[in-house]
Design a protein around this motif. Structure first.
Motif, PDB file in Angstrom:
ATOM      1  N   GLU A   1       0.836  -1.208   0.000  1.00 20.79           N
ATOM      2  CA  GLU A   1       0.000   0.000   0.000  1.00 20.79           C
ATOM      3  C   GLU A   1       0.868   1.254   0.000  1.00 20.79           C
ATOM      4  N   ALA A   2       1.928   1.240   0.817  1.00 21.33           N
ATOM      5  CA  ALA A   2       2.810   2.410   0.912  1.00 21.33           C
ATOM      6  C   ALA A   2       3.567   2.644  -0.391  1.00 21.33           C
ATOM      7  N   MET A   3       4.016   1.560  -1.051  1.00 22.53           N
ATOM      8  CA  MET A   3       4.735   1.719  -2.316  1.00 22.53           C
ATOM      9  C   MET A   3       3.829   2.292  -3.402  1.00 22.53           C
ATOM     10  N   ILE A   4       2.612   1.787  -3.484  1.00 27.44           N
ATOM     11  CA  ILE A   4       1.682   2.302  -4.491  1.00 27.44           C
ATOM     12  C   ILE A   4       1.324   3.751  -4.200  1.00 27.44           C
ATOM     13  N   LYS A   5       1.136   4.073  -2.937  1.00 27.01           N
ATOM     14  CA  LYS A   5       0.848   5.457  -2.548  1.00 27.01           C
ATOM     15  C   LYS A   5       2.004   6.370  -2.934  1.00 27.01           C
ATOM     16  N   TRP A   6       3.229   5.917  -2.681  1.00 24.85           N
ATOM     17  CA  TRP A   6       4.402   6.736  -3.009  1.00 24.85           C
ATOM     18  C   TRP A   6       4.484   6.985  -4.514  1.00 24.85           C
ATOM     19  N   THR A   7       4.285   5.958  -5.315  1.00 25.02           N
ATOM     20  CA  THR A   7       4.406   6.124  -6.764  1.00 25.02           C
ATOM     21  C   THR A   7       3.299   7.004  -7.330  1.00 25.02           C
ATOM     22  N   THR A   8       2.098   6.899  -6.816  1.00 27.97           N
ATOM     23  CA  THR A   8       1.011   7.751  -7.318  1.00 27.97           C
ATOM     24  C   THR A   8       1.228   9.209  -6.940  1.00 27.97           C
TER      25      THR A   8
END
Length: 385
Positions: A172-179
């Motif tokens: 979740e944190a990785m996807i949030k960071w990339t978006t």
């Protein structure tokens, strides 16, 4: 005798004008050739502040880190965002090893997408921010870790996916960071993984369908039960396994996993009573397919005689037995299946154009192209940060 000779009068229209017209025609032709041969740069804003290559990204708030893989060129972002692919390494492996095993950077370059190679954790889970060598042997750090396919011994220090709930928070944190830090489209996020990483991808298929749209586990099927498996939106799934897997023994369980996900995903086969249809892709690869609503797919591919390896690839540390060339390329096939879900968001979609084909037919020999040397020459960015 006159002191100066009178020179004949130059007729401008008869002498210089044809040359000027010829130069103009030549200039237009050069401009056309340039326009047709060079299409490296899209007239679109940058997708990320990070240049092409591999970048270590750390998330101190959750004590985790990952490698961000940035392509040489993005697919056109003017109409939609960039797809994102996460690739999870196996137990005792590292993101660097997985990058070589999957040819991951090359695929990211070829499609113009963004990629993420996450770092797993050791048994005590205290190496989350240990930098580039977090999952490499203690005697192989820095450049050795990034460029040498060395693995940790299996045991407490080996990196893996040890806590599903915490690892889902990491996803979740990785996807949030990339978006937040790139032009990634959150509706075009995909996950693949090998061995223990494939096991975790199966877990994500059951518990994170709200985050990820497509899943591609490779040789990663433990005993798989319902255990609260819930698909909140239709997903796509393609799994690959060898019939002689001697570590994960996925050959005994991959079918059960697919049947469970097929039911949850409201898919059915075209065979009797909704059974999957099986077809031979090659002499060594056969696949089962189910029909799914909303352009999704469910597929399981078995590779005859393959052990615990990524089909179509050799391990970078030369511990794989050589295999027939007819084996399915599991990594390439996963990317190809993912393209069914991105609405044309990939490099060179729609090319060659009608104008380019007209230009090609206008001369012989056909025009020579020197664009995108990193694709044409098979080169790739090195393992540098």
């Amino acid at each position: 005798e006159p002191r100066y000779r009178t020179q004949p009068r130059m007729d401008f229209h008869k002498t210089w004008l044809p040359w000027l017209l010829a130069l103009h025609v030549l200039d237009v032709a050069v401009r056309c050739v340039t326009a047709l041969q060079i299409h490296d740069v899209h007239e679109a804003p940058p997708c990320s502040r990070h240049p092409a290559g591999k970048h270590l990204i750390q998330l101190p708030e959750i004590q985790r880190q990952f490698l961000l893989i940035v392509p040489h060129e993005y697919t056109d972002v003017r109409s939609s965002g960039i797809p994102l692919v996460l690739a999870f390494h196996g137990f005792g492996d590292s993101p660097w090893y997985s990058n070589l095993l999957f040819d991951f950077s090359q695929h990211i370059d070829r499609y113009g997408w963004l990629g993420i190679l996450p770092f797993g954790l050791n048994e005590t889970m205290n190496n989350g921010l240990d930098g580039v060598g977090a999952c490499c042997p203690s005697d192989c750090q820095g450049e050795c870790c990034m460029n040498t396919p060395s693995l940790r011994r299996k045991g407490p220090t080996a990196c893996g996916w040890r806590d599903n709930k915490k690892d889902v928070q990491f996803v979740e944190a990785m996807i949030k960071w990339t978006t937040e830090n790139s032009c990634v489209d959150p509706e075009k996020v995909f996950a693949m993984g090998f061995s223990m990483g494939g096991i975790f991808v199966n877990y994500l298929a059951c518990h994170s369908s709200h985050l990820i749209r497509g899943f591609a586990p490779v040789s990663g099927n433990p005993e798989f039960k319902d255990n609260g498996c819930s698909i909140s939106r239709p997903i796509s799934y393609v799994s690959t396994c060898g019939t002689a897997d001697d570590v994960a023994y996925c050959q005994y369980l991959v079918g059960q996993t697919a049947e469970l996900l097929t039911t949850k995903n409201n898919c059915s086969g075209a065979g009797p009573n909704g059974a999957a249809m099986t077809y031979a892709r090659s002499a060594t690869t056969s696949c089962k397919i189910w029909d799914c609503p909303q352009k999704n797919f469910m597929e399981v591919c078995m590779v005859e005689g393959l052990a615990h390896d990524v089909s179509g690839h050799l391990r970078p540390d030369n511990t794989s037995y050589l295999r027939p060339g007819s084996d399915l390329d599991a990594a390439e096939y996963a990317f190809q299946k993912f393209t069914l879900l991105v609405d044309g968001s990939m490099l060179f979609w729609g090319q060659p154009t009608a104008e380019e084909l007209r230009y090609k037919k206008s001369m012989w020999p056909f025009p020579h192209h020197e664009d995108h040397p990193y694709i044409r020459n098979g080169s790739n960015h090195p393992n540098t940060l």
